[in-house]
Design a protein around this motif. Structure first.
Motif, PDB file in Angstrom:
ATOM      1  N   VAL A  78      45.129  46.257  44.447  1.00 13.16           N
ATOM      2  CA  VAL A  78      44.500  44.732  44.579  1.00 13.16           C
ATOM      3  C   VAL A  78      43.582  44.473  43.685  1.00 13.16           C
ATOM      4  N   VAL A  79      42.798  45.488  43.088  1.00 16.28           N
ATOM      5  CA  VAL A  79      41.883  45.183  42.006  1.00 16.28           C
ATOM      6  C   VAL A  79      42.688  44.869  40.968  1.00 16.28           C
ATOM      7  N   HIS A  81      45.546  43.170  40.863  1.00 14.43           N
ATOM      8  CA  HIS A  81      45.907  41.900  40.931  1.00 14.43           C
ATOM      9  C   HIS A  81      45.129  40.798  40.864  1.00 14.43           C
ATOM     10  N   ILE A  82      43.786  41.397  41.296  1.00 16.61           N
ATOM     11  CA  ILE A  82      42.789  40.162  41.199  1.00 16.61           C
ATOM     12  C   ILE A  82      42.271  39.983  39.420  1.00 16.61           C
ATOM     13  N   TRP A  83      42.331  41.023  38.836  1.00 17.44           N
ATOM     14  CA  TRP A  83      42.169  40.960  37.554  1.00 17.44           C
ATOM     15  C   TRP A  83      43.457  40.168  36.588  1.00 17.44           C
ATOM     16  N   LEU A  84      44.578  40.248  37.244  1.00 16.83           N
ATOM     17  CA  LEU A  84      45.913  39.580  36.713  1.00 16.83           C
ATOM     18  C   LEU A  84      45.988  38.215  36.993  1.00 16.83           C
ATOM     19  N   GLY A  85      45.198  37.827  38.131  1.00 17.43           N
ATOM     20  CA  GLY A  85      45.160  36.371  38.455  1.00 17.43           C
ATOM     21  C   GLY A  85      46.085  35.836  39.575  1.00 17.43           C
TER      22      GLY A  85
END
Lengths: 156, 112, 91
Positions: A78-79, A81-85
């Protein structure tokens, strides 16, 4: 009666861990408060029905170890994908079927789904769980039934 | 040995802070309610666990360690319950709004 | 390192407060308030160690329980008195 004694022991351990003072006055106050809580629990009639599930206690540590590993992996996902946007996520609602027979097993399964980030149990009807997932991949993992099988094993 | 424990505690705190910040960015960045809930899930499971484990390594007092473990267990038991209640309420509200809109449009089409 | 972690938690709390203000639905706000509460628990326990007084942990335990009960309370309230227009309201 067995559950009452167990509850008193748990409360005593909790009280001793939280207090840190061991004078006679403090200890007697602790005994009085434990007696009061046990009395209230008796009046509410929650004792002896909803207590520590004794038959599960032996199998739980292995399941918890597996669950912690699973929480670790899904957190990192999840982290990432948070940074990937926003473009990299694929939020989806899906209904999955649980194979547990008892209510306790279903509760453990639903809580495990909610506890791993990326999937949340939204609604439960019978043995159909409505699950919201951040990624289509994580719902595929749930559908493959690894967690389901482990909880069912735990139950028997 | 002392230095090793100190360094590992700092490492745990650093990872925990990073995960927390990621969750904070997630709650601002994600597009709708349900996806934001997953971002909050990150800060409530692994980030909390990492920071509390860092604190447990940092201090040697046994009773304080027990309290930290109690806080950790409490957070891990509470967060899925609160998350499920929140998601369920949001879903019911969505469903109700959809029904409302349908009724409104039916009324409109029947009057026009 | 303790102070750095405390600052990080404070930044995350500011982010949660921003989400409380920009909304847009009621449930986003409740979610952000819940996150703010759990971060407060972490902040209290970190501050206890920064100031060298681990007695703060008792307050952190009580705060985590109160936070849970307040979230469930708000949701019970929203079950009984339906916020139908929560998407549009500017409260």
């Amino acid at each position: 009666m067995r559950h009452t004694i167990l509850l008193s022991l748990y409360l005593a351990a909790f009280w001793l861990a939280n207090s840190g003072h061991y004078s006679a006055l403090m200890l007697s106050l602790g005994v009085i408060s434990i007696a009061l809580v046990v009395f209230i629990a008796h009046r509410m009639d929650v004792i002896d029905h909803e207590a520590q599930p004794l038959h599960l206690t032996l199998k739980l540590p292995a399941y918890f170890a597996w669950l912690i590993k699973e929480i670790f992996v899904s957190n990192l996902l999840v982290v990432k994908h948070i940074w990937l946007g926003n473009k990299s996520i694929s939020p989806v609602f899906m209904t999955i079927t649980a194979s547990q027979k008892t209510e306790l097993g279903k509760v453990i399964y639903a809580n495990s789904i909610s506890l791993t980030p990326g999937t949340v149990t939204v609604n439960i009807e019978g043995d159909k769980f409505l699950v919201h997932a951040l990624l289509t991949q994580s719902i595929k993992d749930l559908e493959s039934g690894d967690m389901d099988r482990r909880v069912t094993q735990l139950e028997n | 040995m002392d230095a090793f424990i100190h360094i590992s505690s700092s490492l745990f705190l650093l990872i925990g802070s990073f995960l927390c910040l990621s969750g904070g960015i997630g709650i601002l960045r994600f597009p709708d309610f349900y996806t934001r809930m997953h971002a909050v899930g990150v800060t409530e499971t692994l980030a909390t666990a990492m920071i509390l484990i860092g604190l447990i390594l940092y201090n040697p007092d046994f009773l304080v360690d027990v309290k930290l473990v109690i806080i950790l267990l409490m957070t891990l038991f509470i967060s899925p319950t609160a998350g499920h209640a929140l998601a369920n309420a949001a879903m019911l509200n969505d469903k109700m709004q959809k029904d409302d809109n349908k009724q409104n449009s039916e009324v409109k089409s029947s009057t026009s | 390192m303790l102070i750095a972690a405390t600052l990080a938690i404070l930044v995350v709390m500011i982010m949660a407060i921003m989400r409380v203000f920009i909304g847009p639905t009621l449930y986003d706000r409740v979610l952000a308030v819940n996150m703010f509460g759990t971060k407060t628990v972490l902040l209290i326990s970190l501050l206890g160690f920064v100031m060298g007084r681990p007695e703060f942990l008792d307050i952190a335990i009580v705060y985590s329980l109160i936070n849970f009960i307040s979230v469930i309370g708000v949701l019970r309230y929203s079950d009984h008195f339906i916020f139908k227009q929560s998407g549009q309201s500017k409260k």
